[in-house]
Design a protein around this motif. Sequence first.
Motif, PDB file in Angstrom:
ATOM      1  N   THR A  82       2.531  -0.397   7.784  1.00  0.00           N
ATOM      2  CA  THR A  82       1.198   0.203   7.671  1.00  0.00           C
ATOM      3  C   THR A  82       1.015   0.665   6.231  1.00  0.00           C
ATOM      4  O   THR A  82       1.846   1.413   5.710  1.00  0.00           O
ATOM      5  CB  THR A  82       1.049   1.421   8.615  1.00  0.00           C
ATOM      6  OG1 THR A  82       1.295   1.015   9.954  1.00  0.00           O
ATOM      7  CG2 THR A  82      -0.345   2.023   8.508  1.00  0.00           C
ATOM      8  N   LEU A  83      -0.053   0.201   5.578  1.00  0.00           N
ATOM      9  CA  LEU A  83      -0.320   0.575   4.194  1.00  0.00           C
ATOM     10  C   LEU A  83      -1.512   1.515   4.131  1.00  0.00           C
ATOM     11  O   LEU A  83      -2.534   1.290   4.786  1.00  0.00           O
ATOM     12  CB  LEU A  83      -0.592  -0.668   3.338  1.00  0.00           C
ATOM     13  CG  LEU A  83       0.522  -1.718   3.303  1.00  0.00           C
ATOM     14  CD1 LEU A  83       0.153  -2.848   2.344  1.00  0.00           C
ATOM     15  CD2 LEU A  83       1.859  -1.095   2.903  1.00  0.00           C
ATOM     16  N   ILE A  84      -1.376   2.566   3.318  1.00  0.00           N
ATOM     17  CA  ILE A  84      -2.409   3.596   3.219  1.00  0.00           C
ATOM     18  C   ILE A  84      -2.695   3.886   1.753  1.00  0.00           C
ATOM     19  O   ILE A  84      -1.768   4.164   0.978  1.00  0.00           O
ATOM     20  CB  ILE A  84      -1.956   4.906   3.918  1.00  0.00           C
ATOM     21  CG1 ILE A  84      -1.633   4.644   5.397  1.00  0.00           C
ATOM     22  CG2 ILE A  84      -3.006   5.999   3.757  1.00  0.00           C
ATOM     23  CD1 ILE A  84      -0.925   5.791   6.086  1.00  0.00           C
ATOM     24  N   ARG A  85      -3.965   3.803   1.362  1.00  0.00           N
ATOM     25  CA  ARG A  85      -4.333   4.156  -0.011  1.00  0.00           C
ATOM     26  C   ARG A  85      -4.599   5.662  -0.076  1.00  0.00           C
ATOM     27  O   ARG A  85      -5.641   6.154   0.368  1.00  0.00           O
ATOM     28  CB  ARG A  85      -5.563   3.379  -0.477  1.00  0.00           C
ATOM     29  CG  ARG A  85      -5.829   3.609  -1.965  1.00  0.00           C
ATOM     30  CD  ARG A  85      -7.068   2.905  -2.458  1.00  0.00           C
ATOM     31  NE  ARG A  85      -7.291   3.225  -3.858  1.00  0.00           N
ATOM     32  CZ  ARG A  85      -8.419   2.971  -4.512  1.00  0.00           C
ATOM     33  NH1 ARG A  85      -9.426   2.392  -3.881  1.00  0.00           N
ATOM     34  NH2 ARG A  85      -8.548   3.312  -5.783  1.00  0.00           N
ATOM     35  N   ASP A  86      -3.635   6.381  -0.626  1.00  0.00           N
ATOM     36  CA  ASP A  86      -3.736   7.838  -0.712  1.00  0.00           C
ATOM     37  C   ASP A  86      -2.644   8.335  -1.654  1.00  0.00           C
ATOM     38  O   ASP A  86      -1.790   7.563  -2.098  1.00  0.00           O
ATOM     39  CB  ASP A  86      -3.572   8.469   0.678  1.00  0.00           C
ATOM     40  CG  ASP A  86      -4.234   9.841   0.798  1.00  0.00           C
ATOM     41  OD1 ASP A  86      -4.520  10.466  -0.255  1.00  0.00           O
ATOM     42  OD2 ASP A  86      -4.474  10.283   1.937  1.00  0.00           O
ATOM     43  N   ILE A  93       2.539   4.123   1.024  1.00  0.00           N
ATOM     44  CA  ILE A  93       1.417   4.904   0.504  1.00  0.00           C
ATOM     45  C   ILE A  93       1.321   4.722  -1.008  1.00  0.00           C
ATOM     46  O   ILE A  93       2.336   4.793  -1.709  1.00  0.00           O
ATOM     47  CB  ILE A  93       1.599   6.410   0.831  1.00  0.00           C
ATOM     48  CG1 ILE A  93       1.687   6.622   2.348  1.00  0.00           C
ATOM     49  CG2 ILE A  93       0.466   7.244   0.241  1.00  0.00           C
ATOM     50  CD1 ILE A  93       2.018   8.045   2.762  1.00  0.00           C
ATOM     51  N   ASP A  94       0.114   4.491  -1.506  1.00  0.00           N
ATOM     52  CA  ASP A  94      -0.112   4.451  -2.946  1.00  0.00           C
ATOM     53  C   ASP A  94      -1.586   4.720  -3.208  1.00  0.00           C
ATOM     54  O   ASP A  94      -2.443   4.298  -2.415  1.00  0.00           O
ATOM     55  CB  ASP A  94       0.283   3.096  -3.547  1.00  0.00           C
ATOM     56  CG  ASP A  94       0.657   3.214  -5.022  1.00  0.00           C
ATOM     57  OD1 ASP A  94       1.849   3.056  -5.361  1.00  0.00           O
ATOM     58  OD2 ASP A  94      -0.251   3.481  -5.842  1.00  0.00           O
ATOM     59  N   GLN A  95      -1.874   5.412  -4.314  1.00  0.00           N
ATOM     60  CA  GLN A  95      -3.268   5.716  -4.634  1.00  0.00           C
ATOM     61  C   GLN A  95      -3.923   4.619  -5.472  1.00  0.00           C
ATOM     62  O   GLN A  95      -5.131   4.628  -5.687  1.00  0.00           O
ATOM     63  CB  GLN A  95      -3.361   7.057  -5.362  1.00  0.00           C
ATOM     64  CG  GLN A  95      -2.517   7.160  -6.619  1.00  0.00           C
ATOM     65  CD  GLN A  95      -2.471   8.576  -7.159  1.00  0.00           C
ATOM     66  OE1 GLN A  95      -3.369   9.372  -6.924  1.00  0.00           O
ATOM     67  NE2 GLN A  95      -1.423   8.912  -7.881  1.00  0.00           N
ATOM     68  N   GLN A 150      -0.813  14.506   6.722  1.00  0.00           N
ATOM     69  CA  GLN A 150      -2.059  14.142   7.399  1.00  0.00           C
ATOM     70  C   GLN A 150      -2.075  12.651   7.741  1.00  0.00           C
ATOM     71  O   GLN A 150      -2.540  12.261   8.812  1.00  0.00           O
ATOM     72  CB  GLN A 150      -3.263  14.468   6.510  1.00  0.00           C
ATOM     73  CG  GLN A 150      -3.418  15.949   6.170  1.00  0.00           C
ATOM     74  CD  GLN A 150      -2.764  16.323   4.844  1.00  0.00           C
ATOM     75  OE1 GLN A 150      -1.548  16.158   4.690  1.00  0.00           O
ATOM     76  NE2 GLN A 150      -3.553  16.813   3.901  1.00  0.00           N
ATOM     77  N   ALA A 151      -1.557  11.833   6.817  1.00  0.00           N
ATOM     78  CA  ALA A 151      -1.523  10.383   7.055  1.00  0.00           C
ATOM     79  C   ALA A 151      -0.673  10.057   8.275  1.00  0.00           C
ATOM     80  O   ALA A 151      -1.053   9.220   9.116  1.00  0.00           O
ATOM     81  CB  ALA A 151      -0.988   9.668   5.821  1.00  0.00           C
ATOM     82  N   LEU A 152       0.479  10.699   8.387  1.00  0.00           N
ATOM     83  CA  LEU A 152       1.364  10.458   9.530  1.00  0.00           C
ATOM     84  C   LEU A 152       0.751  10.981  10.831  1.00  0.00           C
ATOM     85  O   LEU A 152       0.884  10.353  11.887  1.00  0.00           O
ATOM     86  CB  LEU A 152       2.726  11.120   9.292  1.00  0.00           C
ATOM     87  CG  LEU A 152       3.595  10.486   8.192  1.00  0.00           C
ATOM     88  CD1 LEU A 152       4.847  11.312   7.953  1.00  0.00           C
ATOM     89  CD2 LEU A 152       3.980   9.055   8.557  1.00  0.00           C
TER      90      LEU A 152
END
Length: 311
Positions: free
Chosen positions: A74-78, A52-54, A85-87
Amino acid sequence: MEFEHTSVLLEETIENLQIKPDGIYVDGTLGGGGHSSRIVSALGGRGRLIGIDQDEAAIEAAGQRLLPYQDRVTLIRDNYCNVRQALRQLAIEKVDGILLDLGVSSFQLDHSERGFSYRYDTPLDMRMDLRQTQTAKDIVNQYTERELYRVIRDYGEEQFAKNIAKHIVRERERAPIETTGELNEIIKAAIPAKMRATGGHPSKRTFQAIRIECNRELEVLKDSMDDLIDLLNQGGRLCIITFHSLEDRIVKTAFRRNENPCVCPPDFPVCVCGQASKGRVITRKPILPSAEELTINKRAKSAKLRVFCRE
């Protein structure tokens, strides 16, 4: 510019995460993927890493670096504060380890357009997430003198905070403060010459304070601590690397509170509050960079690693 960031306390962090090949791990501050690449290389086919990274540049760079392991990444921009919530969206309830490296990346510091550094004369920005509307320029030009004083004093631990705030307000009445270079000169003028000769760059503490305020860094950390611990499986570990005394204090306090949450008066013979311990603090004292690491990476100087184990 390539996204570069030398991962601080890398070996110590990997060792303390105690990675299980089939485990699920979260890197809440992905950066260039230095810690993540080591985590994912220790995972088997059933293991999983959520990064995760914004910062969009971080997501792109880490995506390239982790390409050989894409089947388990899995990469998430947040922001990591939204990790629960992401999980949930990934149908994951608990994980086996979480890492936060709260340092600003070398890319962000060295990329002049981002406005993080006092070494370049560029527009005041300092946003880690460029989707965010408020910038450092807004803080410098719109906060009251009292608010500026509070930010610079509390987040920069700057002894000349009052005078710096006064100088900022005085100068912006003539014209808006637009660039890091302009702010640099104002700070320099607010600090006595003999004090500027020692203790590093005169703007260091003020720039740090404005960056922390702009990105709500301490607020996000404080509000996330209990959630991060709750998301761990039994035996799961939370590793947090801080670079600032206020960050470290938040982590240390939260770890101790989750280890011993009892609020009964000390003279009570037994606990009646019903607050159960969530685990134990692994690091009674923080783990610091070795002398060898400090010679290679000067930016590791103020780094501290603290570890909590869920039980």
